[in-house]
Design a protein around this motif. Structure first.
Motif, short mmCIF file in Angstrom:
data_model
loop_
_atom_site.label_atom_id
_atom_site.label_comp_id
_atom_site.label_asym_id
_atom_site.label_seq_id
_atom_site.Cartn_x
_atom_site.Cartn_y
_atom_site.Cartn_z
N THR A 14 0.83 -1.21 0.00
CA THR A 14 0.00 0.00 0.00
C THR A 14 0.86 1.25 0.00
N VAL A 15 1.96 1.24 0.73
CA VAL A 15 2.88 2.37 0.72
C VAL A 15 3.42 2.60 -0.69
N ALA A 16 3.82 1.51 -1.36
CA ALA A 16 4.33 1.64 -2.73
C ALA A 16 3.26 2.20 -3.66
N ALA A 17 2.04 1.71 -3.51
CA ALA A 17 0.94 2.20 -4.36
C ALA A 17 0.63 3.66 -4.06
N ALA A 18 0.66 4.04 -2.80
CA ALA A 18 0.39 5.44 -2.43
C ALA A 18 1.47 6.36 -2.99
N CYS A 19 2.72 5.93 -2.89
CA CYS A 19 3.82 6.72 -3.44
C CYS A 19 3.65 6.90 -4.95
N SER A 20 3.27 5.83 -5.63
CA SER A 20 3.07 5.91 -7.08
C SER A 20 1.88 6.77 -7.46
N ARG A 21 0.94 6.95 -6.53
CA ARG A 21 -0.20 7.84 -6.76
C ARG A 21 0.07 9.26 -6.27
N ASP A 22 1.30 9.53 -5.89
CA ASP A 22 1.75 10.86 -5.50
C ASP A 22 1.19 11.36 -4.18
N TYR A 23 0.91 10.44 -3.26
CA TYR A 23 0.65 10.81 -1.88
C TYR A 23 1.98 10.89 -1.13
N ALA A 24 2.09 11.82 -0.20
CA ALA A 24 3.18 11.76 0.77
C ALA A 24 2.82 10.67 1.78
N VAL A 25 3.82 9.88 2.20
CA VAL A 25 3.56 8.74 3.07
C VAL A 25 4.42 8.82 4.33
#
Length: 213
Positions: A157-168
């Motif tokens: 999920t972290v990888a997917a969030a990063c790829s969607r341009d969310y800060a994590v």
């Protein structure tokens, strides 16, 4: 340069699979290694979520739920786990089937008004759910990601969030694994190296950017 790469932090806390299927060893089909481990992680997360609510940071619970075994067995790797009596995921075909007690969020981390997404079926919390739609609809650009397992659902999920341009941001004491502890550490190393920020929950609660959000 903004600390987390966004002009103004608008955060949400993401709670991945803090349900009885992992965290309540009396009914869990894929339990963490001990109830003490579960209670420790849940305690840190409960404190963080309480702080988030008091600062108007939404708490979003992701709950794995399957209609039937076919939804599970359509994943080729998971089929092999069900056939391996030594695998930590050997009970995958019984895990969190709709209506089972495992699908219930642990009460210590839930409060009325929290958001629930209960259509999660894979490690990546964005796949097949309305999580991204919900977050963007509320202007969220920063995710505080907690839950289990560090080396599967959290990492994916972290990888997917990063790829969607969310800060994590990942609070290291609010994530853990049912697998080898070394995999927890390895996942956090992957995250801090290439995907997001890793710190303790106390450090998260001390962030002035979140207080101002």
């Amino acid at each position: 340069m903004k600390r987390f790469g966004v002009d103004q932090v608008r955060a949400a806390a993401i709670a991945i699979d803090f349900h009885r299927g992992h965290m309540d060893l009396s009914v869990a089909t894929m339990p963490v290694k001990s109830q003490a481990q579960a209670d420790r992680v849940l305690g840190h997360a409960a404190g963080l979520f309480s702080w988030c609510r008091s600062h108007h940071v939404p708490v979003v619970h992701l709950v794995t739920t399957y209609r039937d075994v076919a939804e599970i067995r359509s994943n080729p790797f998971w089929r092999t786990r069900a056939d391996d009596p030594n695998a930590t995921r050997k009970n995958v075909e019984r895990h969190n089937l709709q209506g089972s007690p495992g699908c219930t969020i642990m009460p210590q981390v839930y409060a009325e008004g929290d958001w629930i997404v209960n259509t999660k079926k894979r490690y990546d919390c964005f796949i097949g759910t309305d999580l991204d739609f919900t977050l963007r609809g509320h202007g969220i650009n920063t995710l505080i990601i907690t839950g289990v397992n560090t080396n599967s659902c959290v990492l994916s999920t972290v990888a997917a969030a990063c790829s969607r341009d969310y800060a994590v941001i990942v609070p290291s004491d609010c994530v853990d694994t049912m697998d080898d502890p070394g995999l927890h550490d390895a996942a956090l190393l992957c995250i801090r190296t290439a995907l997001g920020f890793v710190m303790t929950s106390a450090d998260v609660m001390a962030l002035p950017e979140l207080v101002q959000a």
